[in-house]
Design a protein around this motif. Structure first.
Motif, mmCIF file in Angstrom:
data_model
loop_
_atom_site.group_PDB
_atom_site.id
_atom_site.type_symbol
_atom_site.label_atom_id
_atom_site.label_comp_id
_atom_site.label_asym_id
_atom_site.label_seq_id
_atom_site.Cartn_x
_atom_site.Cartn_y
_atom_site.Cartn_z
ATOM 1 N N ILE A 162 42.997 32.177 25.960
ATOM 2 C CA ILE A 162 43.866 31.073 26.343
ATOM 3 C C ILE A 162 43.795 30.896 27.703
ATOM 4 O O ILE A 162 43.519 29.695 28.376
ATOM 5 N N GLY A 163 44.161 31.813 28.471
ATOM 6 C CA GLY A 163 44.212 31.789 29.955
ATOM 7 C C GLY A 163 42.910 31.278 30.370
ATOM 8 O O GLY A 163 42.900 30.622 31.391
ATOM 9 N N SER A 164 41.778 31.941 29.906
ATOM 10 C CA SER A 164 40.477 31.738 30.441
ATOM 11 C C SER A 164 39.995 30.142 30.283
ATOM 12 O O SER A 164 39.013 29.845 31.247
ATOM 13 N N LEU A 182 52.759 35.699 42.365
ATOM 14 C CA LEU A 182 53.364 35.066 43.430
ATOM 15 C C LEU A 182 52.445 34.839 44.572
ATOM 16 O O LEU A 182 52.809 34.158 45.446
ATOM 17 N N TYR A 183 51.592 35.877 44.650
ATOM 18 C CA TYR A 183 50.506 35.540 45.741
ATOM 19 C C TYR A 183 49.892 34.118 45.536
ATOM 20 O O TYR A 183 49.849 33.298 46.446
ATOM 21 N N CYS A 184 49.416 33.759 44.329
ATOM 22 C CA CYS A 184 48.959 32.380 44.070
ATOM 23 C C CYS A 184 50.022 31.453 44.343
ATOM 24 O O CYS A 184 49.693 30.262 45.087
ATOM 25 N N PHE A 185 51.026 31.448 44.171
ATOM 26 C CA PHE A 185 52.327 30.411 44.161
ATOM 27 C C PHE A 185 52.578 30.135 45.633
ATOM 28 O O PHE A 185 52.673 28.956 46.046
ATOM 29 N N ALA A 201 47.210 32.573 38.848
ATOM 30 C CA ALA A 201 48.484 32.959 38.791
ATOM 31 C C ALA A 201 49.101 33.509 37.175
ATOM 32 O O ALA A 201 49.243 34.547 36.930
ATOM 33 N N THR A 202 48.789 32.261 36.398
ATOM 34 C CA THR A 202 49.348 32.573 35.043
ATOM 35 C C THR A 202 48.340 33.402 34.107
ATOM 36 O O THR A 202 48.780 34.285 33.236
#
Lengths: 193, 338, 410
Positions: C398-400, C142-145, C129-130
């Motif tokens: 950073i995300g990965s 939002l799908y992931c949440f 998500a992030t």
């Protein structure tokens, strides 16, 4: 065990003690040749400890001398064997050679140990405090470091922050200073009392 | 003896015709567009909300319909903060106004209906292009005046982006000009309806594509919202803005978006003409097309990730501009053949 | 801290144009996943030097643990990687149990595997998500949440807490699963494999996504091992190092699952690894649920498990005199349960190798608790991954590598 034999063969004078704890082999060595020992463990083809899982220190205040032990937890991804190397560091001269040129991951581990225990890693490219503020005094994970500081020992940054909060409190909705009661609360208590 | 009555009549007529009418028209236009802007934000939040399986605003008024008004009231009430380290307070204050005014001025030349243009100038297309470039001038100024690292990067990105996409957009419109033989938007619409396909989106399909992509980039919307890339530059050029000045930037962005959609409707989709006349609502078809394009913008925002800066420039210079040039060549050939 | 401010001040007043452009990213920044501060030197938009500064969330978990009993210190581990707190608890408990030589009932082991894998899915969902939001794809977020919410609801049903679960105990787990949880988990495992393609259609075929992730933050397997990367970040570089297979713990050696490995070493392959891992974790939960039915009614906590001050069935021990030291840390019952010794125990947490190095001196307190946090190591690798790339890429990087600052700063 193969690893220990190899190590004993190569560095007979350096090894102080070997043993096993909870099924994991450890070896206690002198600190002088720690770089050579770890380089050997890392590069020797049959040992190949390519993964420095963890590097930390233990403070044995009033339990053991020398006081500090720097602990290297090594793992070989190819051969799947594990070894813990512990190097003794005395209190009077807390120095040891840096291994950050062998494993790059050791860079931050060593910075953290320096930050928390005050052990200086010689040859480290960038030995600064890591987790604590740069102007922090003392080494928090030493056993003689108190769990909570007295008000007069407080970190200068926090003192300044509190001062600033006090100065700006009139502009705050509730006129609060962190860790203190605000005037509105004092007033309310006065009314009730 | 001067014929006072006649003079007054003439004056009255003059004022009514040239001044009063324009003022009246522009007031109506600005009012309607402001409402549209407000409810575009509402529609955006609602549509994206439903696309993302949530509700969107639903607290203020029935179905949250008063939300945009509440937002505006809140933003107007807020303190107008000028950070103490701002490079030039005057520029800092003026930048959002420049953005907004430039964005809104384009409205003056866009015909919503045959008889509803504030000023029907012959160079209307150029005016719109000039004004949309000027709008990003405000963005660049804001980025520079804020004296913040993020703002500055945002401003730089905005300037680079606008320069490259302005060219693509103008080139895409050249095809329309060639077909219509005019830069007057009313004339363009009329020429369009007279043409065999009724709308230019079909013969100018490449131009339409390039125009839509460039328009999204021009208005700094996802996937080209690099100047305000939230995850990289926090809010880009308006990171230091708050309260009403922030709202002005926000308005300017939506004004730009609506103007671009209007321009697309006028130049490519046949303006106010439709398959049949709707009695009593002369701009019914215009609004319908406009809403469709705005929905498209919002839809894109909900779907696509963001480009990287160099990829964006690559897309602009290596894909869109050559495509637009190709479009001109093809249009020219058709024009010569016919 | 003063250094950065000084340089920026100096630069503001100088007329030199060849100096690097300094940007202080964080500690408050929407894309640094917490209070990470990156000190960037830019040349245009290219990163010349990246210097991560951490410590803004330092709570002294290691120091606090030394002053608590073993059971109490477990609660602190929730606060490390608060996105997958069950995995932290399990890791800590396993380390202490290994030190004590405590045998955990089979049913508890199966339950622990289930909560670990649930935590893994929840963590990876939040990561996806992030990460997608960082790259600008808003809808995936939002799908992931939505699906993570479902998992958190199950966690709530299991132990009453959604985020900081503190569910495992030294010697087992707190409570047995009831039928409702098992039914819900069956429904989840049935439904979840159908949800993953939904995310993949949103981002996997998207050209912008591929452009932003392929060939970005590339690192070779050898380099990644040297930098200490573990978990999905390492497996994205083609190194088959998964502690669930390399040094199996709990009942992982009985389970049938694949270790997800990709070979490109870029942001995209790390993304692929995590997507694959979610599928595998789902498979694991399914197998464990079947195994759980085989040992219905067995105990979930060992007989000789240490007391927790929460009465299970054992009598209460006499309370000691209140500790004279002021503050909130009142030392509670000290039972010499853990023999002298030391252990390094690592589990495959969602973020990577989560290791606990616990030294015991035979008293009721651990003498030293050291937490080897994967996020800490991953942040230390950020300069190597991001230098020479663009500002937008560092966000993707950073995300990965998937960091949580609670775990990094401890």
């Amino acid at each position: 065990m193969l690893v220990l034999e190899k190590l004993q063969e190569k560095f007979p004078e350096e090894i102080i003690e070997t043993g096993e704890s909870a099924g994991q082999t450890y070896v206690v060595v002198k600190r002088e040749k720690i770089f050579e020992i770890l380089k050997f463990l890392h590069e020797s083809g049959e040992l190949l400890f390519d993964h420095l899982a963890d590097l930390t220190a233990v403070d044995w205040l009033k339990k053991k001398t020398p006081r500090f032990e720097v602990v290297y937890n090594l793992f070989s991804i190819r051969y799947k064997h594990f070894l813990r190397v512990k190097a003794q560091v005395p209190e009077e001269d807390p120095r040891i050679t840096s291994v950050s040129s062998i494993w790059k991951v050791a860079n931050w581990f060593e910075r953290e140990v320096y930050d928390m225990f005050g052990i200086v890693f010689e040859g480290h490219p960038d030995l600064r405090r890591l987790l604590m503020p740069e102007d922090w005094e003392g080494f928090p994970l030493r056993k003689d470091y108190p769990l909570s500081l007295e008000p007069e020992q407080e970190w200068q940054g926090l003192v300044e922050l509190k001062e600033k909060a006090r100065r700006l409190a009139p502009f705050d909705w509730y006129q609060r200073v962190p860790g203190e009661r605000g005037p509105s609360e004092v007033n309310e208590e006065a009314k009730e009392g | 003896m001067i014929d006072l009555q006649a003079f007054l009549n003439t004056a009255d007529h003059f004022l009514l015709k040239y001044f009063g009418l324009s003022l009246f028209k522009s007031l109506v236009l600005v009012g309607i567009t402001l409402l549209h802007v407000a409810y575009t934000t509402y529609a955006e939040r609602k549509i994206i909300g439903h696309m993302q399986q949530r509700l969107g605003p639903n607290r203020v008024g029935p179905r949250g319909l008063l939300q945009p008004i509440a937002d505006v009231l809140k933003l107007i009430q807020k303190e107008d903060i000028i950070p103490s380290c701002v490079d030039s307070p005057v520029v800092f204050k003026a930048a959002p106004l420049i953005s907004l005014v430039a964005g809104a001025t384009s409205l003056a030349v866009i015909p919503i209906w045959e008889h509803f243009v504030v000023t029907n100038v012959n160079m209307a297309l150029l005016v719109v292009l000039a004004m949309s470039s000027l709008s990003s001038f405000g963005v660049i100024l804001a980025g520079w005046a804020s004296n913040s690292r993020y703002s500055f990067l945002g401003g730089l990105r905005a300037s680079a982006q606008v320069i490259s996409y302005e060219i693509a957009m103008a080139l895409a419109l050249v095809g329309v000009m060639m077909l219509a033989g005019s830069m007057n938007l009313v004339e363009i619409v009329k020429a369009q309806v007279a043409s065999p396909f009724k709308i230019y989106a079909i013969p100018q399909i490449i131009g339409f594509f390039v125009f839509m992509v460039a328009a999204i980039a021009e208005t700094n919307r996802t996937p080209f919202d690099l100047p305000e890339a939230e995850s990289e530059l926090v809010a880009g050029y308006f990171v230091e803005y708050s309260g009403i000045r922030f709202a002005l930037f926000y308005l300017a962005e939506y004004f730009g978006m609506i103007v671009m959609c209007m321009l697309a409707v006028v130049c490519f989709l046949g303006g106010w003409y439709g398959p049949f006349e709707v009695p009593g609502v002369p701009f019914f078809w215009f609004l319908l097309k406009l809403y469709f394009l705005i929905f498209f913008y919002i839809w894109v925002r909900a779907t696509l990730p963001r480009y990287r800066y160099d990829q964006l420039m690559g897309l602009g210079w290596k894909v869109l501009i050559p495509l637009a040039l190709l479009n001109i060549v093809i249009t020219g050939l058709i024009k010569v053949m016919a | 801290m003063p250094q950065a401010v000084e340089i920026i001040q100096k630069q503001k007043n100088s007329d030199q144009w060849d100096e690097p452009y300094l940007v202080n990213m964080g500690p408050q920044h929407p894309a640094t996943h917490g209070v990470l501060r990156l000190f960037l030197e830019l040349d245009g938009e290219t990163i010349v030097r990246c210097d991560p500064r951490i410590g803004y969330l330092h709570r002294g978990v290691e120091k606090l643990s030394e002053n608590l009993t073993y059971s109490q210190a477990m609660v602190l581990t929730d606060r490390l990687d608060y996105i997958a707190s069950a995995a932290n608890n399990v890791g800590y408990c396993l380390a202490v149990e290994k030190l004590m030589g405590l045998e955990v009932p089979r049913r508890a082991q199966i339950i622990r595997v289930i909560v670990c894998e649930m935590a893994r899915i929840a963590s990876h969902l939040l990561w996806l998500a992030t990460h997608a939001l960082d790259i600008g794809a808003m809808t995936v977020f939002l799908y992931c949440f939505r699906d993570r919410e479902w998992l958190l609801d199950i966690f709530e049903e299991i132990c009453g807490a959604r985020l900081t679960v503190s569910y495992p105990r030294i010697g087992g787990v707190r409570l047995d699963f009831n039928q409702k949880i098992i039914d819900e988990l069956y429904r989840f495992t049935e439904e979840f494999p159908r949800r993953i393609p939904e995310y993949e259609t949103l981002i996997d075929v998207n050209r912008i996504w591929l452009k932003r992730t392929k060939g970005v933050g590339v690192i070779s397997g050898e380099e990644a091992v040297n930098l200490g990367l573990t978990g999905p970040s390492l497996r994205g570089s083609g190194v088959r190092y998964d502690l669930r297979r390399t040094r199996p713990y709990l009942i992982y050696d009985e389970l049938d699952f694949e270790v997800a490995v990709e070979y490109e070493g870029d942001v995209y392959s790390r993304y692929r690894v995590r997507m694959k891992e979610m599928r595998e974790a789902n498979k694991i939960i399914r197998q464990c649920l079947d195994k759980l039915a085989e040992c219905e009614g067995e105990p979930v906590i060992a007989e000789e498990a240490p007391d927790l001050l929460i009465p299970f069935s054992k009598p209460k021990r006499p309370q000691p005199a209140p500790h004279p030291k002021k503050g909130f840390l009142v030392k509670s019952v000290e039972v010499p349960i853990v023999p002298e010794g030391e252990v390094y125990f690592a589990i495959e947490a969602p973020k990577g190798e989560l290791g606990y190095y616990i030294v015991s001196d035979g008293s009721g307190h651990p003498w030293r608790v050291r937490i080897r946090a994967p996020s800490f190591v991953h942040i230390s690798a950020l300069p190597a991954l991001s230098e020479g790339q663009m500002v937008a890429d560092i966000i993707a990087v950073i995300g990965s590598v998937d960091i949580v600052l609670g775990e990094c700063d401890r």
